[in-house]
Design a protein around this motif. Structure first.
Motif, PDB file in Angstrom:
ATOM      1  N   ALA A  43     -12.375  42.693  17.650  1.00 46.66           N
ATOM      2  CA  ALA A  43     -10.949  42.524  16.328  1.00 46.66           C
ATOM      3  C   ALA A  43     -10.362  41.909  16.232  1.00 46.66           C
ATOM      4  O   ALA A  43     -10.417  40.802  17.036  1.00 46.66           O
ATOM      5  CB  ALA A  43     -10.584  43.469  17.402  1.00 46.66           C
ATOM      6  N   PHE A  44     -10.365  41.663  14.874  1.00 47.67           N
ATOM      7  CA  PHE A  44      -9.694  39.921  14.156  1.00 47.67           C
ATOM      8  C   PHE A  44      -8.115  40.651  14.595  1.00 47.67           C
ATOM      9  O   PHE A  44      -7.739  41.642  13.365  1.00 47.67           O
ATOM     10  CB  PHE A  44     -10.117  39.797  12.909  1.00 47.67           C
ATOM     11  N   ASN A  45      -7.170  39.801  15.185  1.00 49.12           N
ATOM     12  CA  ASN A  45      -5.642  39.497  14.901  1.00 49.12           C
ATOM     13  C   ASN A  45      -5.028  38.891  14.775  1.00 49.12           C
ATOM     14  O   ASN A  45      -5.343  37.421  14.632  1.00 49.12           O
ATOM     15  CB  ASN A  45      -5.598  40.969  15.169  1.00 49.12           C
ATOM     16  N   ALA A  46      -3.323  38.843  14.768  1.00 52.93           N
ATOM     17  CA  ALA A  46      -2.478  37.919  15.140  1.00 52.93           C
ATOM     18  C   ALA A  46      -2.914  36.964  15.685  1.00 52.93           C
ATOM     19  O   ALA A  46      -2.519  35.936  15.762  1.00 52.93           O
ATOM     20  CB  ALA A  46      -1.389  38.737  14.941  1.00 52.93           C
ATOM     21  N   ASP A  47      -3.133  37.350  16.979  1.00 51.53           N
ATOM     22  CA  ASP A  47      -3.589  36.698  18.258  1.00 51.53           C
ATOM     23  C   ASP A  47      -4.552  34.943  17.596  1.00 51.53           C
ATOM     24  O   ASP A  47      -4.830  33.882  18.187  1.00 51.53           O
ATOM     25  CB  ASP A  47      -4.588  37.092  19.348  1.00 51.53           C
ATOM     26  N   ASP A  48      -5.812  35.254  16.759  1.00 50.16           N
ATOM     27  CA  ASP A  48      -6.546  34.127  16.198  1.00 50.16           C
ATOM     28  C   ASP A  48      -5.511  33.403  15.425  1.00 50.16           C
ATOM     29  O   ASP A  48      -6.322  32.282  15.714  1.00 50.16           O
ATOM     30  CB  ASP A  48      -7.911  35.387  15.612  1.00 50.16           C
ATOM     31  N   MET A  52       3.868  37.560   6.386  1.00 52.09           N
ATOM     32  CA  MET A  52       2.313  37.852   5.756  1.00 52.09           C
ATOM     33  C   MET A  52       1.672  39.017   6.763  1.00 52.09           C
ATOM     34  O   MET A  52       1.792  39.191   7.819  1.00 52.09           O
ATOM     35  CB  MET A  52       1.266  36.808   5.878  1.00 52.09           C
ATOM     36  N   HIS A  53       0.499  39.784   6.082  1.00 55.54           N
ATOM     37  CA  HIS A  53       0.236  40.824   6.227  1.00 55.54           C
ATOM     38  C   HIS A  53      -0.892  40.567   6.561  1.00 55.54           C
ATOM     39  O   HIS A  53      -2.019  40.146   5.263  1.00 55.54           O
ATOM     40  CB  HIS A  53       0.144  42.585   5.997  1.00 55.54           C
ATOM     41  N   LEU A  54      -1.766  40.400   7.200  1.00 54.97           N
ATOM     42  CA  LEU A  54      -3.355  40.439   7.758  1.00 54.97           C
ATOM     43  C   LEU A  54      -4.077  42.084   7.583  1.00 54.97           C
ATOM     44  O   LEU A  54      -3.909  42.736   7.404  1.00 54.97           O
ATOM     45  CB  LEU A  54      -3.661  40.315   8.779  1.00 54.97           C
ATOM     46  N   ILE A  55      -5.193  41.226   7.006  1.00 52.89           N
ATOM     47  CA  ILE A  55      -6.334  42.497   6.591  1.00 52.89           C
ATOM     48  C   ILE A  55      -6.799  43.784   7.752  1.00 52.89           C
ATOM     49  O   ILE A  55      -6.415  43.170   9.259  1.00 52.89           O
ATOM     50  CB  ILE A  55      -7.921  41.825   6.413  1.00 52.89           C
ATOM     51  N   GLU A  56      -6.643  44.953   8.126  1.00 59.24           N
ATOM     52  CA  GLU A  56      -6.041  45.488   9.444  1.00 59.24           C
ATOM     53  C   GLU A  56      -7.575  46.089   9.753  1.00 59.24           C
ATOM     54  O   GLU A  56      -8.176  47.099   9.164  1.00 59.24           O
ATOM     55  CB  GLU A  56      -5.461  46.783   9.517  1.00 59.24           C
ATOM     56  N   GLY A  57      -8.289  45.703  10.869  1.00 58.73           N
ATOM     57  CA  GLY A  57      -8.897  46.358  11.917  1.00 58.73           C
ATOM     58  C   GLY A  57     -10.341  45.875  10.693  1.00 58.73           C
ATOM     59  O   GLY A  57     -11.303  46.742  11.178  1.00 58.73           O
ATOM     60  N   GLY A  77       4.867  21.475   5.773  1.00 52.14           N
ATOM     61  CA  GLY A  77       6.572  21.102   6.223  1.00 52.14           C
ATOM     62  C   GLY A  77       7.222  20.749   7.520  1.00 52.14           C
ATOM     63  O   GLY A  77       6.600  21.664   8.746  1.00 52.14           O
ATOM     64  N   VAL A  78       7.116  19.757   7.235  1.00 49.74           N
ATOM     65  CA  VAL A  78       8.262  19.658   8.739  1.00 49.74           C
ATOM     66  C   VAL A  78       9.577  20.741   8.939  1.00 49.74           C
ATOM     67  O   VAL A  78       9.742  21.270   8.232  1.00 49.74           O
ATOM     68  CB  VAL A  78       8.776  17.612   8.377  1.00 49.74           C
ATOM     69  N   GLY A  79       9.064  21.236  10.370  1.00 49.56           N
ATOM     70  CA  GLY A  79       9.797  22.274  10.779  1.00 49.56           C
ATOM     71  C   GLY A  79       9.486  23.403  10.909  1.00 49.56           C
ATOM     72  O   GLY A  79      10.187  24.461  11.164  1.00 49.56           O
ATOM     73  N   THR A  80       8.989  23.560  10.075  1.00 48.80           N
ATOM     74  CA  THR A  80       8.013  25.253   9.562  1.00 48.80           C
ATOM     75  C   THR A  80       7.252  25.558  11.304  1.00 48.80           C
ATOM     76  O   THR A  80       6.939  25.208  12.508  1.00 48.80           O
ATOM     77  CB  THR A  80       6.729  24.848   9.067  1.00 48.80           C
ATOM     78  N   THR A  81       7.852  26.673  11.495  1.00 47.94           N
ATOM     79  CA  THR A  81       7.510  27.260  12.433  1.00 47.94           C
ATOM     80  C   THR A  81       6.511  28.903  11.665  1.00 47.94           C
ATOM     81  O   THR A  81       6.686  29.201  10.609  1.00 47.94           O
ATOM     82  CB  THR A  81       8.791  27.742  13.282  1.00 47.94           C
ATOM     83  N   LEU A  82       5.518  29.069  13.304  1.00 45.30           N
ATOM     84  CA  LEU A  82       4.854  30.658  13.021  1.00 45.30           C
ATOM     85  C   LEU A  82       4.996  31.443  14.589  1.00 45.30           C
ATOM     86  O   LEU A  82       4.906  30.799  15.200  1.00 45.30           O
ATOM     87  CB  LEU A  82       3.270  30.454  12.624  1.00 45.30           C
ATOM     88  N   GLU A  83       5.317  32.850  13.808  1.00 45.74           N
ATOM     89  CA  GLU A  83       5.577  33.445  14.766  1.00 45.74           C
ATOM     90  C   GLU A  83       4.271  34.984  13.916  1.00 45.74           C
ATOM     91  O   GLU A  83       4.371  35.197  13.779  1.00 45.74           O
ATOM     92  CB  GLU A  83       6.989  34.284  15.011  1.00 45.74           C
ATOM     93  N   LYS A  84       3.914  35.429  15.973  1.00 45.77           N
ATOM     94  CA  LYS A  84       3.896  36.733  15.174  1.00 45.77           C
ATOM     95  C   LYS A  84       4.309  37.618  15.390  1.00 45.77           C
ATOM     96  O   LYS A  84       5.649  38.214  16.066  1.00 45.77           O
ATOM     97  CB  LYS A  84       2.660  37.140  16.269  1.00 45.77           C
ATOM     98  N   VAL A  85       4.540  38.880  14.981  1.00 46.15           N
ATOM     99  CA  VAL A  85       5.405  39.550  14.604  1.00 46.15           C
ATOM    100  C   VAL A  85       5.096  41.355  15.049  1.00 46.15           C
ATOM    101  O   VAL A  85       5.570  41.310  16.593  1.00 46.15           O
ATOM    102  CB  VAL A  85       5.892  40.733  13.414  1.00 46.15           C
ATOM    103  N   ASP A  86       3.609  41.517  14.964  1.00 47.95           N
ATOM    104  CA  ASP A  86       3.078  42.830  15.424  1.00 47.95           C
ATOM    105  C   ASP A  86       1.486  41.585  15.320  1.00 47.95           C
ATOM    106  O   ASP A  86       1.019  41.080  15.195  1.00 47.95           O
ATOM    107  CB  ASP A  86       2.983  43.793  14.779  1.00 47.95           C
ATOM    108  N   ASP A  87       0.501  43.094  15.791  1.00 49.25           N
ATOM    109  CA  ASP A  87      -0.950  42.327  15.519  1.00 49.25           C
ATOM    110  C   ASP A  87      -0.810  42.572  14.440  1.00 49.25           C
ATOM    111  O   ASP A  87      -2.569  41.003  14.025  1.00 49.25           O
ATOM    112  CB  ASP A  87      -2.134  43.801  16.192  1.00 49.25           C
TER     113      ASP A  87
END
Ligand code: GLA
Ligand code: CA
Length: 695
Positions: free
Chosen positions: A185-190, A172-177, A216-226
């Motif tokens: 700033a809002f970013n992937a850390d939030d 997923m690409h978050l809204i930038e800026g 979902g059971v076993g689902t993971t989420l990671e930050k790729v970049d901001d």
């Protein structure tokens, strides 16, 4: 008491005469067709790209009075406050087109704010406050106007996404800026703070109950970049979870404000302190939503002013929202209807059926200040029974004996057959509004199948016969059945019934259930609580039965799908894991869980239809929840507002406060009032008192 004894005696006599006849009468059937009631308008169906897109525009605008803050050096220029590519609402999809700035929407609510830590589990009083403050990865409220073959959640904080070849990962690409309302700033850390330290921290329950299994059971989420995050699922392309990323289960909070209070990062704090670190008095809480709370007076009002960093615009580059202020009068839900009809309030979801006739009459007058429009029958109530027999809520011996009864199918059937649903509905409002509701998916919605719906019609004699044969006898002759001698000391069967006193309908239905259980020989005791206390008690598991208003999964199936069955230890409203962390599912519940999981795992529509037929059959055949009544709601909005979409339902994928896209709503110049309580002001610094002026 005497009356009950006679009623029981009567049933006993009937049984003596013909057990067979009584049982035959109770044969399940399909529910009667609801009375004809046509929704008053249908939405104009469009594609998602017709509603919005993300792109940079050549220039941006703001209200003139906001520019004064820029000139005074209190705010960066509007172009710098907006993201690289803001969300742009298409003019062609706006019912009345590009709007003008100014004016206020006056809401009235019956709830009270606990505080602003939404992701930490605090309610803001409902009525659309949290819906307006929170922005989520995706958005589903407006989907009522999206064509069925293009149905998919709208992008929001996640502006786009793609699935991997094998379907297991979603990038997923978050809204930038984009920025929080305080300019940070809002970013992937939030996003990661929400996921790691709230959803996945068992000590935290976000307000609308997101748990890891919601995704979902076993689902993971990671930050790729901001501005990039990556989901990994066990299932192949479970597009269903995109709905769980909308309100209310994936709406991140401001990590820069919340993290310093979280016990993981602040060892001096307890989880309780984290949850309560931002009481209602804490003003200017940073939000991603269009308005920011700037004033709070207990039992009086919450006032919100426009968020100068809001990241959505119209096609002319006007920063949204159009409305400068939102007010929430802290009153009662019934008063919300009264004020909206009278014009002293601006908005109501007419949903308490007791007031329908009066509201209809007043709104039909040509001088009526508000429009009232009825939709489909998406408001409904059930009687929930607590299924945990392994310790959720730590019941005493009486409570434990009730749980065992709740898990007994004959007992649930008897309760269902003792309910005269026609009378329950008529006691709220007469006319074609209410329909008999057996429980499960609603009649009139897309996955409903009448032939798969099992209904045990009203038959008090057969109901009594079932309890007799279940071994529940009135051993001491006081008109109330007793537990078997080896349970709860053979005491009278007493069951507490949880209901919400903030709504007349909830307590009226609960009173009706209590009265109708007397001829069955069950003593049901009112456990009536204000909304907040009710929700806390429901969460804690300390209850036997509850009267509850149905939530979105019952209307759409695709929204909040995982709430349809106990797919995880804490995902279900009435069956959660006991003290050892396990769920003591009954065999039919396991079938329901399997159906929900297979529904999520496939996007084949024919298959989904079949799964939901089976689900509905298992659900209603086993009387999983005991349906009470189902009826339509009406949206009441003051006539001065423009851009209210036609056919907006008060409740479908979400409540109308989301469905109408409030940030696009405006008041034409010649209809504007001078009702703003804090004109020409903007939110101040987080935690400071009140809004600020330009000079
Ligand atoms: C309460 C009200 C609903 C709706 C929701 C929004 O539950 O009863 O009509 O306003 O809040 O969250
Ligand atoms: Ca008794």
């Amino acid at each position: 008491m005497r009356k009950h004894a006679i009623a029981l005696g009567g049933a006993g006599l009937l049984l003596g005469v013909s057990l067979i006849a009584a049982m035959a009468q109770s044969a399940p059937t399909t529910p009667p067709d609801p009375p004809q009631f046509a929704a008053q308008s249908a939405p104009i169906l469009v594609g998602i790209k017709d509603i919005l897109e993300f792109k940079a525009l050549p220039e941006y605008h703001e209200p003139e009075w906001v520019t004064k803050f820029v000139t005074a050096g209190k705010l960066p220029p509007v172009a710098e406050r907006l993201p690289k590519e803001p969300m742009v609402y298409k003019t062609a999809n706006m019912p009345d087109g590009i709007g003008v700035y100014g004016d206020v929407m006056r809401h009235v609510i019956g709830g009270r704010p606990e505080g602003w830590n939404y992701i930490g589990g605090q309610s803001q009083g409902w009525g659309g406050i949290d819906i307006g403050l929170s922005e989520c990865l995706t958005r589903t409220g407006p989907l009522f106007e999206v064509k069925a073959d293009e149905l998919e959640p709208l992008p929001n904080l996640a502006k786009s996404w793609e699935w991997s070849e094998d379907g297991h990962t979603l990038t997923m690409h978050l809204i930038e800026g984009a920025k929080w309302s305080d300019g940070v700033a809002f970013n992937a850390d939030d996003v990661m703070f929400y996921w790691n330290d709230n959803v996945n921290d068992p000590n935290v329950t976000p307000l609308n109950g997101a748990t890891p299994e919601t995704f979902g059971v076993g689902t993971t989420l990671e930050k790729v970049d901001d501005y990039t995050i990556k989901w990994t699922f066990k299932e192949v392309k479970p597009t269903q979870y995109l709905y769980a990323m909308a309100y209310g289960t994936f709406c991140p909070g401001p990590a820069h404000i919340l993290k310093p209070q979280h016990p993981k990062y602040n060892t001096a704090n307890t989880y309780d302190q984290y949850k309560n670190a931002f009481p209602p008095e804490f003003m200017n809480m940073p939000v991603m939503g269009a308005w920011v709370p700037v004033e709070y007076r207990p039992d009086d009002i919450i006032v919100m002013r426009r968020n100068p960093y809001y990241w959505k615009v119209d096609e002319n580059g006007n920063q949204l929202p159009y409305l400068d202020e939102l007010e929430y009068r802290l009153s009662t839900w019934a008063d919300r209807d009264v004020q909206a009809v009278a014009g002293s309030g601006d908005f109501s979801n007419l949903e308490q059926a007791e007031g329908y006739v009066e509201a209809l009459k007043r709104s039909a007058e040509p001088t009526a200040p508000a429009r009232l429009q009825f939709g489909a029958r998406t408001i409904g109530y059930v009687l929930q029974v607590n299924y945990s027999a392994n310790g959720w809520g730590e019941p005493d011996t009486r409570g434990q004996a009730v749980r065992e009864l709740n898990r007994n199918l004959d007992f649930r059937k008897a309760v269902s057959m003792a309910l005269d649903r026609q009378r329950l509905g008529d006691s709220l409002v007469r006319g074609p509004f209410t329909a008999i509701y057996p429980g499960g998916l609603y009649a009139g919605t897309s996955f409903y199948d009448k032939a798969s719906t099992v209904y045990y019609p009203y038959d008090i004699a057969a109901a009594n016969a079932l309890l007799d044969s279940a071994g529940l006898k009135d051993t001491d002759g006081d008109g109330i059945r007793n537990f078997p001698a080896d349970q709860a000391g053979g005491a009278n069967v007493e069951i507490t019934l949880l209901a919400n006193t903030d709504y007349g309908t909830d307590t009226n239905l609960a009173e009706g259930v209590i009265a109708q259980m007397a001829p069955l020989g069950l003593r049901v005791i009112a456990n009536f609580q204000t909304g907040t206390a009710r929700d806390d008690m429901a969460e804690s598991g300390k209850w036997d039965w509850a009267v509850a208003r149905q939530t979105a999964e019952i209307v759409t199936v695709v929204q909040s799908t995982s709430a349809l069955a106990p797919v995880g230890p804490r995902t279900n409203a009435f069956h959660r894991a006991g003290t050892d962390g396990t769920l003591d599912l009954l065999p039919f519940e396991q079938d329901l869980v399997n159906d929900v999981n297979s529904f999520i795992a496939t996007s084949d529509n024919a298959e989904r239809t079949e799964i939901m037929k089976r689900f509905q059959h298992t659900y209603t055949d086993n009387v999983y929840t005991i349906g009470l009544t189902q009826y339509p709601g009406a949206l009441i909005i003051n006539k001065r507002f423009s851009n209210i979409p036609v056919g907006a339902p008060i409740f479908q994928f979400n409540w109308a406060e989301d469905n109408i896209i409030r940030e696009r709503v405006y008041v034409a110049a010649d209809k504007q009032s001078t009702n703003e309580l804090f004109p020409d002001t903007l939110p101040g610094a987080p935690g400071s008192a009140g809004p600020i002026t330009a000079n």
